[in-house]
Scaffold this motif. Structure first.
Motif, PDB file in Angstrom:
ATOM      1  N   GLY A 127       0.817  -1.206   0.000  1.00 50.93           N
ATOM      2  CA  GLY A 127       0.000   0.000   0.000  1.00 50.93           C
ATOM      3  C   GLY A 127       0.850   1.255   0.000  1.00 50.93           C
ATOM      4  N   ASP A 175      -7.641   1.912   2.129  1.00 56.00           N
ATOM      5  CA  ASP A 175      -7.085   1.550   0.831  1.00 56.00           C
ATOM      6  C   ASP A 175      -6.937   0.037   0.772  1.00 56.00           C
ATOM      7  OD1 ASP A 175      -5.654   1.862  -1.711  1.00 56.00           O
ATOM      8  OD2 ASP A 175      -3.923   1.199  -0.557  1.00 56.00           O
ATOM      9  N   THR A 190      -5.383  -2.878  -1.616  1.00 54.50           N
ATOM     10  CA  THR A 190      -4.507  -3.141  -2.758  1.00 54.50           C
ATOM     11  C   THR A 190      -4.424  -4.646  -2.982  1.00 54.50           C
ATOM     12  OG1 THR A 190      -3.180  -1.175  -2.285  1.00 54.50           O
ATOM     13  CG2 THR A 190      -2.203  -2.848  -3.705  1.00 54.50           C
ATOM     14  N   ARG A 216      -5.472  -0.720  -6.956  1.00 53.23           N
ATOM     15  CA  ARG A 216      -5.658   0.053  -5.716  1.00 53.23           C
ATOM     16  C   ARG A 216      -7.071   0.617  -5.713  1.00 53.23           C
ATOM     17  NH1 ARG A 216      -0.848   0.290  -3.245  1.00 53.23           N
ATOM     18  NH2 ARG A 216       1.076   0.797  -4.369  1.00 53.23           N
ATOM     19  N   ASP A 241      -0.184   4.431  -2.278  1.00 56.35           N
ATOM     20  CA  ASP A 241      -1.559   4.905  -2.136  1.00 56.35           C
ATOM     21  C   ASP A 241      -1.642   6.391  -1.799  1.00 56.35           C
ATOM     22  OD1 ASP A 241      -0.666   4.804   0.474  1.00 56.35           O
ATOM     23  OD2 ASP A 241      -2.003   3.183   1.092  1.00 56.35           O
ATOM     24  N   ASN A 280      -5.270   9.878  -9.723  1.00 53.16           N
ATOM     25  CA  ASN A 280      -5.007   8.519 -10.198  1.00 53.16           C
ATOM     26  C   ASN A 280      -4.346   8.512 -11.579  1.00 53.16           C
ATOM     27  OD1 ASN A 280      -7.143   9.349 -11.739  1.00 53.16           O
ATOM     28  ND2 ASN A 280      -8.449   7.575 -11.312  1.00 53.16           N
TER      29      ASN A 280
END
Length: 824
Positions: free
Chosen positions: A171, A487, A489, A520, A569, A589
């Motif tokens: 992450g 988050d 992942t 993610r 992240d 992103n």
């Protein structure tokens, strides 16, 4: 002559020479021997997990070599019984250099060196002598803050593994290496600066690989105890018990526990660490074994005031930059030490196994890990704040002074992370060809909260662990957070390759491809922020390399590899200033992953006296990701910089000797030329950075180690040097060059003395003095946060681009620890 007769005569001759006091040059014990127990024997090639082998001398019978490595002259490997701490006194360079067989640059450190350093240090400290490796701590052990770089690439670009499992989370690449395993249980530490391997469980290996392996349980019952005391109220106790083999079952185990207390390294405050390690091993033979390895840690450490360790602050305060010893309720000072500390609970659990079924070899490593950390920082919080983009008035802050519009609270940033996965690999022995293929899966789920808790009249926080029940509430009764996100992942990786052995195994070629798929999925729970944001990455990473054994002394190797670092992240997440509602950092992103192509070529040498290597390397980077930090008040927040393209060239060299007159010196050096390939965009303009030297890239790094050990008395001296490192892309501020020295002096009790006979229940008792920063140098040791430019700079199109001050970690000053250790 039959082998057994040859071995018997060689052993008899060696015994006579030892009895006469003759110094022997012996081949060092390799990574396969991590138990701390050994016996006299002649060895063949031993496999090393996850890429490459560690070379050992061939068995010579009737003048013919029957070992595939052809790596050594006709040398008898006589390994005397090691001490309970694992010191053999025979490893080359005092345990700082080992024979290698990988088609890449690689360095390994064993217990011959590790056991002569102070216990409780993190594993990075044991790599500080390797070529091109720079290790910097704010405290001697690396509990409070530790930094590692290799060839100018920082630890978030380096794949960190522990017995095959990933240590860095996929992450945010979070890693506190000091809290993974007690140093007494480390078998070997290996650094591979060029690239990670195809089967490495990591998504950030663009800058190399760092591998940590535990020792195996002993085949005999016994144990180890040590007690330490030293500077800053340091006390530590450690005990390990080896069960030995349970009957004739092939099962053996160890369990250990440690307890440490000391003062915050800089300024007031008390910290403590409790650790539990265990390893259960079932072994049928060398090719078939299953382990269960685990470690649990609870710790309290100082959260140093990094926010003010700028160059200007250093010139003003130096080491006087400390937290406050006392709390003044009249001024409500936020630098009180009880509001600025780190609480942590972690565990790592894995079950590496390998099997051989005919020509098929299987390796599987399932693992799980948990990481809960709370970073506290004293904060002045206003009565009017922002919850996301919504203004909140009427915040009640406990014990707020009358007539003021703000009050003292502790801001806490908590990370609650659970992850698990499995690494599998299968290989076939088809004569000259050894094809292999594998799969890695990882699931990482983390929740991050930044909240606030009240402060008692004595300055201590209501909850140093960040419990929800003690979090400050908004007028509507909801908990007040300035960060609230999770988050998830998920990683899938497939790899396949082939190892081809030709010319009677003198030529070994290895190549393959790895495909990694990463997803993610971040959720932000504050109003006004994007609720869901995701990122998908695909990594295609081919590698090709090989080595050729020219003769019994010389080996050449070369290889080309690709590496990548997926954006952490923190790139996705948005942070707001609680007092203004303005963006402190803005997530996205649309981030390109870092990608590297590296080439290496080198030679290795091994004879009766010397073990050494020389490597040339070249890198090309695109979208170089620089992870750095900013601050909201006293609270550290992640920042990221796209450094564009980068090119690096240089060479590494290391050389060590086997023991002569009880000496085993070691030397390493690296030359690095690294430049930025493009101008970096800032707003609608560009900083003129093209051709500048890359950050964190010293032109020269060198290390000198001297080990002397006659079995009764021993000493060990380390010297490290690195030249200037730029802390900005514009090269307008730099970390100065630095020389550090450490010293160890110790003695073991001789069993032939009267006292030795009286204490015969102890096995090799010893006392050791370890001194950190022998000359008490006062300096910075590492760059904590890189910036684009320190001073206002005119851009390519004429815009004045404001500067920002980098921050630095201070070097740990003179520190002494005395340790008593004994086996039983």
């Amino acid at each position: 002559m039959k082998p057994r007769i040859w071995t018997f005569r060689a052993t008899l001759l060696t015994s006579v020479m030892l009895a006469m006091g003759t110094d022997l040059f012996v081949v060092p014990a390799q990574a396969a021997d991590s138990t701390g127990h050994s016996s006299n024997h002649v060895r063949g090639t031993t496999s090393v997990p996850h890429g490459g082998t560690t070379r050992t001398p061939p068995r010579h019978v009737s003048g013919k070599a029957h070992d595939i490595s052809h790596s050594s002259p006709e040398v008898i490997d006589v390994r005397a019984e090691s001490t309970p701490s694992g010191v053999t006194r025979h490893a080359a360079g005092g345990g700082l250099i080992h024979l290698q067989d990988a088609p890449k640059a690689r360095s390994t450190v064993s217990q011959d060196y590790i056991a002569k350093q102070a216990p409780a240090q993190n594993a990075y400290n044991f790599a500080k002598m390797m070529p091109g490796v720079v290790v910097a701590n704010t405290d001697p052990a690396g509990h409070e803050k530790s930094a590692l770089s290799m060839r100018g690439l920082t630890q978030d670009e380096i794949a960190n593994t522990y017995n095959g499992m990933p240590l860095s989370s996929v992450g945010g690449y979070n890693l506190d290496l000091a809290w993974v395993v007690d140093s007494e249980n480390i078998g070997t530490v290996t650094a591979q600066p060029g690239s990670s391997n195809l089967d490495t469980a990591a998504i950030n290996g663009s800058g190399g690989m760092f591998t940590l392996n535990t020792r195996d349980p002993s085949k005999k019952f016994g144990g180890l105890v040590d007690f330490g005391a030293g500077s800053r109220d340091y006390t530590r106790q450690f005990v390990r018990v080896d069960t030995g083999e349970w009957g004739h079952s092939g099962v053996r185990a160890f369990i250990s526990a440690s307890n440490q207390h000391d003062s915050f390294y800089r300024g007031p405050g008390q910290e403590s660490f409790q650790h539990l390690d265990f390893h259960v091993l079932k072994e049928w033979d060398a090719d078939n074994r299953v382990s269960l390895i685990g470690g649990f840690m609870r710790g309290l450490a100082g959260n140093e005031p990094y926010w003010s360790t700028t160059m200007a602050n250093w010139h003003k305060l130096g080491w006087g930059n400390q937290l406050a010893r006392y709390y003044d309720p009249k001024t409500q000072n936020t630098d009180y030490w009880k509001q600025n500390w780190l609480h942590s609970r972690t565990y790592n659990l894995m079950a590496p196994a390998r099997f051989r079924i005919g020509k098929l070899r299987l390796e599987i490593t399932p693992y799980t890990a948990y990481n809960y950390k709370v970073y506290g920082a004293g904060t002045d919080l206003g009565n009017t704040v922002y919850y996301g983009n919504q203004q909140v008035t009427g915040m009640v802050i406990p014990n707020q002074l009358p007539g003021t519009t703000s009050g003292n609270a502790e801001s806490y940033s908590s990370l609650n992370e659970m992850r698990g996965g499995v690494v599998t690999k299968a290989s076939l022995d088809l004569g000259a060809n050894h094809p292999y293929f594998g799969y890695w899966f990882d699931y990482d789920n983390s929740t991050d909260l930044t909240g606030y808790t009240g402060v008692n009249r004595d300055g201590s926080p209501f909850t140093p662990w960040g419990w929800s029940s003690q979090t400050l509430k908004m007028p509507n009764g909801q908990n007040y957070y300035t960060a609230n996100y999770s988050d998830i992942t998920t990683t899938h990786a497939l790899f396949a390759g082939d190892t081809l052995k030709l010319l009677h195994d003198s030529l070994v070629i290895d190549g393959g491809m790895r495909v990694t798929m990463l997803n993610r999925n971040a959720t932000q729970r504050l109003p006004g922020l994007p609720y869901k944001i995701g990122l998908n990455e695909l990594q295609l990473l081919p590698q090709l390399g090989g080595h050729y054994q020219v003769n019994k002394n010389w080996q050449v190797f070369a290889g080309v590899a690709t590496g990548a670092k997926a954006p952490p992240d923190s790139y996705l997440l948005t942070t707001l200033d609680p007092n203004t509602g303005a963006y402190a950092s803005k997530g996205s992103n649309s981030v390109k992953e870092e990608y590297s192509i590296s080439e290496e070529a080198g030679v290795r040498y091994n004879d009766r006296i010397f073990v050494g290597s020389l490597t040339y390397f070249h890198y090309n980077f695109t979208n170089r990701q620089i992870s750095t930090y900013g601050y909201l008040g006293n609270q550290q927040i992640a920042e990221n910089i796209n450094g564009g393209g980068q090119t690096s060239d240089g060479f590494d060299v290391e050389l060590g000797t086997r023991p002569f007159y009880h000496f085993r010196p070691y030397i390493s050096a690296q030359y690095l030329h690294s430049i930025i390939n493009n101008n970096i965009r800032v707003g609608n303009d560009y900083l003129p950075t093209q051709g500048k030297t890359s950050t964190n890239s010293p032109k020269w790094t060198t290390a000198l180690g001297i080990d002397w050990d006659n079995g009764t008395f021993f000493w060990n001296f380390d010297l490290t040097y690195f030249s200037r490192q730029y802390s900005t892309f514009m090269n307008d501020e730099a970390l100065p060059k630095l020389v550090t020295e450490n010293l160890t002096i110790g003695a073991r009790l001789n069993h032939d003395t009267w006292l030795g006979r009286q204490l015969s229940f102890m096995k090799s008792p010893e006392v050791m003095l370890w001194i950190n920063n022998l000359s008490n140098t006062k300096a910075y040791s590492a760059i904590n946060s890189v910036k684009l430019n320190a001073h206002t700079t005119r851009g390519i199109y004429g815009t004045e681009i404001a500067g920002s001050s980098p921050t630095y970690n201070t070097l740990s000053n003179f520190y002494a620890i005395v340790t008593f250790r004994t086996g039983f």
